[in-house]
Design a protein around this motif. Sequence first.
Motif, PDB file in Angstrom:
ATOM      1  N   TYR A 141       0.841  -1.198   0.000  1.00 15.23           N
ATOM      2  CA  TYR A 141       0.000   0.000   0.000  1.00 15.23           C
ATOM      3  C   TYR A 141       0.872   1.241   0.000  1.00 15.23           C
ATOM      4  O   TYR A 141       1.925   1.265   0.627  1.00 15.23           O
ATOM      5  CB  TYR A 141      -0.917  -0.008   1.224  1.00 15.23           C
ATOM      6  N   SER A 219      -7.709   0.982  -1.392  1.00 17.83           N
ATOM      7  CA  SER A 219      -8.063   0.143  -0.257  1.00 17.83           C
ATOM      8  C   SER A 219      -8.284   0.990   0.974  1.00 17.83           C
ATOM      9  O   SER A 219      -7.489   1.876   1.271  1.00 17.83           O
ATOM     10  CB  SER A 219      -6.941  -0.851   0.045  1.00 17.83           C
ATOM     11  N   ILE A 221      -7.993   1.130   4.749  1.00 16.53           N
ATOM     12  CA  ILE A 221      -7.299   0.392   5.791  1.00 16.53           C
ATOM     13  C   ILE A 221      -7.761   0.916   7.134  1.00 16.53           C
ATOM     14  O   ILE A 221      -7.577   2.088   7.460  1.00 16.53           O
ATOM     15  CB  ILE A 221      -5.778   0.476   5.601  1.00 16.53           C
ATOM     16  N   PRO A 224      -4.646   2.101  10.385  1.00 20.84           N
ATOM     17  CA  PRO A 224      -3.412   2.026   9.586  1.00 20.84           C
ATOM     18  C   PRO A 224      -2.151   1.821  10.426  1.00 20.84           C
ATOM     19  O   PRO A 224      -1.104   1.506   9.881  1.00 20.84           O
ATOM     20  CB  PRO A 224      -3.385   3.370   8.849  1.00 20.84           C
ATOM     21  N   LEU A 227      -0.152  -1.237   9.858  1.00 21.70           N
ATOM     22  CA  LEU A 227       0.675  -1.435   8.678  1.00 21.70           C
ATOM     23  C   LEU A 227       2.142  -1.420   9.065  1.00 21.70           C
ATOM     24  O   LEU A 227       2.545  -0.716   9.985  1.00 21.70           O
ATOM     25  CB  LEU A 227       0.420  -0.325   7.663  1.00 21.70           C
ATOM     26  N   PHE A 237       0.860  -5.089   4.957  1.00 24.26           N
ATOM     27  CA  PHE A 237       0.026  -5.561   6.040  1.00 24.26           C
ATOM     28  C   PHE A 237       0.614  -6.853   6.536  1.00 24.26           C
ATOM     29  O   PHE A 237       0.792  -7.790   5.764  1.00 24.26           O
ATOM     30  CB  PHE A 237      -1.407  -5.769   5.564  1.00 24.26           C
ATOM     31  N   VAL A 243      -7.092  -6.414   5.739  1.00 25.77           N
ATOM     32  CA  VAL A 243      -7.666  -5.144   5.435  1.00 25.77           C
ATOM     33  C   VAL A 243      -8.971  -5.303   4.700  1.00 25.77           C
ATOM     34  O   VAL A 243      -9.176  -6.154   3.874  1.00 25.77           O
ATOM     35  CB  VAL A 243      -6.752  -4.356   4.487  1.00 25.77           C
ATOM     36  N   SER A 245     -10.294  -4.503   2.008  1.00 20.93           N
ATOM     37  CA  SER A 245      -9.830  -3.990   0.728  1.00 20.93           C
ATOM     38  C   SER A 245     -11.006  -3.845  -0.210  1.00 20.93           C
ATOM     39  O   SER A 245     -11.078  -4.465  -1.248  1.00 20.93           O
ATOM     40  CB  SER A 245      -8.801  -4.935   0.147  1.00 20.93           C
TER      41      SER A 245
END
Lengths: 314, 277
Positions: A141, A219, A221, A224, A227, A237, A243, A245
């Motif tokens: 991402y 996406s 998330i 976050p 992440l 991830f 996620v 998505s």
Amino acid sequence: MIRGLYTSASGMLALQNRQESLANNLANVNTPGFKQDLGVMRAFPEQLISRIRDQEGPDIQGYPNLSGQAAVIGRLNSGVYMSEAMPMFTQGDIAETRNPYDVALMDNLQPDQDGNERRLFYSVARLEDLTQPAQPEDIRYTRNGNWSVNSDGYLVTADGYYVLDAQNQAVRVNNPDDLLNGVSVGQGLIISKTGDLQYEDPTTKELVSLPNNQRLGLSVITDPMKLVREGTNIFRFEGDIPVESLDVAEANDPLIAGRYGTQQGWIERANVDPMQTITSMMSALRAYEANQRVITTIDGTLEKAANEIGRVNG
Amino acid sequence: MQSLNISTAAMRGIQQALDNTSNNLSNIDTVGFKRRVASFSELLSDSMNEQPAADNQNRNTPAGLRIGSGARLGLTKLDMGQGSMKQTDVPTDLMIQGEGYFLVTRKIKDANGALLQEENRLTREGNFKLQYSDDDGGYVLHTASGHILTNSSGNPITFNDPVGDILITEDGSVTMDGEPVDTIGLWKVDNPDELQQVGQDLFDPDLASGIAPDTKYKNALDEDVATLRQGALESSNVNMMEEMSQLVNIQRAYQLNSRAIGISDQMMGIANSIRSR
């Protein structure tokens, strides 16, 4: 006494790490889509300090003072460390570039029912086989919308990741191998506010979607902070396949729909505030200096103990 | 101390961006020049073993402290935006309005005059000049770099007698005193990034010698994405204001990073002076 020496040394080390983190933020002040790191400083776990073999220790309320037992003095922190660098996901400024392959992603997503922060990201991947959709474990991402088209006609990031569409397939805007049948949109690519990939038909002058690649892979998330930052402006991830998505354009969630947009020909700049970063660096410098002074002072005291105590005619 | 390396890497990238800006600025009056835009990207990050295990907070950050390593110049992207028009009223000056390139060729010969290869180049530079060419048995349109303008099938456009009024229409047809001569070829390149910039305002389309350009590119005039204009030139698409503000921006970034080096240096000095009372 010696304990204080180590405490100050740990402070200096932590401030050094903090300075490195700030320097990295500052170095990326012109990197598109860069999210600055916030250093988290933490105290070492507290210790309970006591005097041992103290017959005449003072009474402390709540504690029995038996002779021969250690007398509790209190709690002591023995230093500090920088435990982690946490990315800050706030939106960066956007700046116009007029380049057709620059897309700024803006979002204003509301937290979900549990109050978790939500952010939008582009999906990108390094792919071996471009005809197949990217596997979930390969997807990365990013907020970096500064793209170009490689020699095979695929949209790529500056670090060579393929930009994915909503079906996790690499987006191809230009097909030099096949002039007649392939899509060759090139600089005529038009990206709508919701991430639809379109081009203007030369004869009818109408907007037409790219075949197969209808939409940019965006996406949502949730949280976050989960992440993992890989560097090169890429997040991953970790753990279970992730996620939410979802295909944001089709999301009916009122907390998502209408709260984001892509802007073609613009770029999201780093969310680093150079002023604040330099100021933090200066305060880190001063705190570092103060810690050094503490070390020097403790050293001076130790010197007295080592060289002056016990000397008869000083 | 890693921060010295971080800031140095950033400064190196910024210096390259500065080079790019100065190249753009120096070509502000070059006919048909296309500017490049520098953009930065982050470097890899490194993990230090500061924290032995995951924190007890609900976060997935891996164990250890992540330290980035700065930034670099990621790419310099070609900006294919249209340059402004400069009216010259010279009949052999041509300007492309819209997408498209002229294809120009040059014959490369050895010392004995034998043909080694034909060099194909694409260009937006339209200040041509009529000149006699032995190879083509007539007058041809030369670019400043010595390449010859070609027609819609990739062959040189030849005039038998250069005396007369040359008229070039929007769709590329060339007439002299009303007599049709040839049609200029304009080629549409969908992905200019695949072209190699070889200097002198030329791009290498990677066409093998003797291969017609229409096997690889579409004719921009037929595709209706470009028109020609006679008696005008396309100026460079460099915008002084924009380059200057970019210059200020990256110069500030340079200063900030050099300041960061200064602060790191002071910190090292402080550490060094612990025992120097």
